[in-house]
Write an enzyme that holds these catalytic residues in place. Sequence first.
Site, PDB file in Angstrom:
ATOM      1  N   LEU A 152      14.299 -42.165 -35.788  1.00 56.69           N
ATOM      2  CA  LEU A 152      13.061 -42.078 -34.990  1.00 56.69           C
ATOM      3  C   LEU A 152      12.292 -43.386 -34.957  1.00 56.69           C
ATOM      4  O   LEU A 152      11.556 -43.663 -34.019  1.00 56.69           O
ATOM      5  CB  LEU A 152      12.151 -40.987 -35.568  1.00 56.69           C
TER       6      LEU A 152
ATOM      7  N   ARG B 221      11.612 -47.491 -37.239  1.00 50.85           N
ATOM      8  CA  ARG B 221      12.002 -48.393 -38.306  1.00 50.85           C
ATOM      9  C   ARG B 221      10.918 -49.443 -38.460  1.00 50.85           C
ATOM     10  O   ARG B 221      10.459 -50.037 -37.485  1.00 50.85           O
ATOM     11  CB  ARG B 221      13.317 -49.052 -37.892  1.00 50.85           C
ATOM     12  N   GLY B 222      10.461 -49.635 -39.697  1.00 52.78           N
ATOM     13  CA  GLY B 222       9.494 -50.693 -39.970  1.00 52.78           C
ATOM     14  C   GLY B 222      10.060 -51.654 -40.990  1.00 52.78           C
ATOM     15  O   GLY B 222      11.275 -51.655 -41.227  1.00 52.78           O
ATOM     16  N   LYS B 223       9.196 -52.454 -41.593  1.00 50.70           N
ATOM     17  CA  LYS B 223       9.663 -53.464 -42.535  1.00 50.70           C
ATOM     18  C   LYS B 223      10.298 -52.829 -43.781  1.00 50.70           C
ATOM     19  O   LYS B 223      11.314 -53.276 -44.264  1.00 50.70           O
ATOM     20  CB  LYS B 223       8.503 -54.389 -42.939  1.00 50.70           C
TER      21      LYS B 223
ATOM     22  N   ALA C 273      10.469 -49.232 -44.188  1.00 50.01           N
ATOM     23  CA  ALA C 273      10.696 -47.800 -43.988  1.00 50.01           C
ATOM     24  C   ALA C 273      11.604 -47.536 -42.795  1.00 50.01           C
ATOM     25  O   ALA C 273      11.594 -48.274 -41.821  1.00 50.01           O
ATOM     26  CB  ALA C 273       9.364 -47.085 -43.777  1.00 50.01           C
ATOM     27  N   VAL C 274      12.405 -46.498 -42.934  1.00 44.91           N
ATOM     28  CA  VAL C 274      13.176 -45.980 -41.809  1.00 44.91           C
ATOM     29  C   VAL C 274      12.775 -44.521 -41.664  1.00 44.91           C
ATOM     30  O   VAL C 274      12.664 -43.813 -42.666  1.00 44.91           O
ATOM     31  CB  VAL C 274      14.699 -46.029 -42.082  1.00 44.91           C
ATOM     32  N   VAL C 275      12.540 -44.080 -40.444  1.00 45.37           N
ATOM     33  CA  VAL C 275      12.191 -42.682 -40.235  1.00 45.37           C
ATOM     34  C   VAL C 275      13.334 -42.013 -39.478  1.00 45.37           C
ATOM     35  O   VAL C 275      13.751 -42.496 -38.420  1.00 45.37           O
ATOM     36  CB  VAL C 275      10.859 -42.536 -39.469  1.00 45.37           C
TER      37      VAL C 275
ATOM     38  N   LYS D 140      10.682 -39.895 -43.735  1.00 43.64           N
ATOM     39  CA  LYS D 140      10.343 -41.308 -43.847  1.00 43.64           C
ATOM     40  C   LYS D 140      10.900 -41.843 -45.165  1.00 43.64           C
ATOM     41  O   LYS D 140      10.443 -41.456 -46.241  1.00 43.64           O
ATOM     42  CB  LYS D 140       8.821 -41.505 -43.778  1.00 43.64           C
TER      43      LYS D 140
ATOM     44  N   ASP E  70      -4.635 -49.109 -39.847  1.00 41.43           N
ATOM     45  CA  ASP E  70      -3.448 -49.528 -39.096  1.00 41.43           C
ATOM     46  C   ASP E  70      -3.294 -48.665 -37.837  1.00 41.43           C
ATOM     47  O   ASP E  70      -2.182 -48.324 -37.452  1.00 41.43           O
ATOM     48  CB  ASP E  70      -2.209 -49.442 -39.994  1.00 41.43           C
TER      49      ASP E  70
END
Length: 322
Positions: free
Chosen positions: A36, A38-40, A42-44, A59, A153
Site C-alpha cells: 500500500l 512505502r516510506g523511509k 516503513a512498508v505498509v 505497517k 506531519d
Amino acid sequence: RRLDSRSGVSAGLLCEIQTPISTEPMEGVYEITGELGRGKFAVVKRCTEKATGKVFAAKFLRKRRRGRDCRTDVTHEMAVLEMARNNARVVNLYAAYETDHDIVLLLEYAAGGEIFDHCVSEELLPESQITRLIRQTLEGVHQLHQSNLVHLDLKPQNILLTSLSPPGDIKIVDFGLARRLGGIGELREILGTPEYVAPEILNYEPITTATDLWSVGVIAYMLVTGESPFAGDDKQETFLNVSQVSVDYSREAFSRVSELAVDFIRKLLVKVPEDRPSAAECLSHPWLWQLPQLCLSPDAAASRPARERSCGAKWTAPPEDP
Ligand code: ADP
Ligand code: MG
C-alpha cells in the site's frame, strides 16, 4: 539544517502501550495481499485475516534504523494511536506483532488511498467534496488537539479515504512525528517534509497546535488548485517560500475557486502561529458550510438560508464539541 526527526532529543514522546506485541508468527493469521505504501523506515502492506477474510493495513516499522534501536519510536507511535482510539477520523490500531527486523502494526484499512491522488489528478474534486474532507480533517485534528496531541506531519499523503469512488470518509494516519504537548518545557524540533511544514518548524521555534493548522491550509490549497503552494525547484527555494509565506493566490488555477476558499486558506497560511485560527474556529468558517450549488455562484449565496448565514457569522466562535 537538516530536516529530519532527530532521535534522542524529543520531548513529548509517549512510552506506555496497552496493545500487546505478539511474537507469534504473523503468517499463521494473516496473508499478505499487496503493498500500500512505502516510506523511509516503513512498508505498509495490505493483508487479509485468514479466519475472517477481514482486510487490514500492516505497517512494518524497522526496529533498527541507521544502526540505532528504534523500538521506543515504534511504541510511541502505538501509544499515540491508542490515545486517539475514540477519534473516528484516526485510523484504528488492532494488534501488533514483532518479527526479527520489524514491529508490525495492524491498522484499520483505508481502501480509498491517499487524498494526495486527488491533489495531482487531472480532475480535481468538486469544492463541495473538498469542504467535506477538510471538515472531517479538522474534526480529527480538533479532537487530537483536545488531547494535547499534535500530528506534525499532516500532508495529503497521510490523509486517507475509506473508499475511493465516491470518496468516503477521511482517516488520518502516520503518527510517527506526533507529539504530546503540555509536558515540561517547550517542544522545538526540526522535522517533517519541507513543502508541508510551518515556518516555526524551519526556524526552530516552539511548536504548538497551530503548527498543524498551517498544514491544513496547505492541504486545502492543494485540493482546490492541484498545486503545492510552497514547493520550489529545490529544498532551499522551498524553505525560502515557506519562511516568507510566499503564496500565489492570483494564478489561473484559482480562477475556478470560490472566494470563501481563498479566505479560508489565507487565514491559515500566516507566519505567526498565534494569528492562525484553531481547528474549532476553522470549523465554523462559512466555506465549510456552503451548500454544493452555492460554491461557484455568488448570486445564489445572497439567498443562503438563515442556518448557513448564522454559521458564517460564527467564524470567531468555536463550535460545540462533537
Ligand atoms: P510513513 O511513516 O512511511 O510515511 P505511513 O503510515 O504514512 O508511513 O504509510 C505510508 C503509506 O502507506 C501511506 O501514505 C498510505 O499510502 C499507505 N497506508 C498507510 N496506512 C494505511 C492504511 N491504514 N490503509 C491504507 N493505506 C495505508
Ligand atoms: Mg506518511
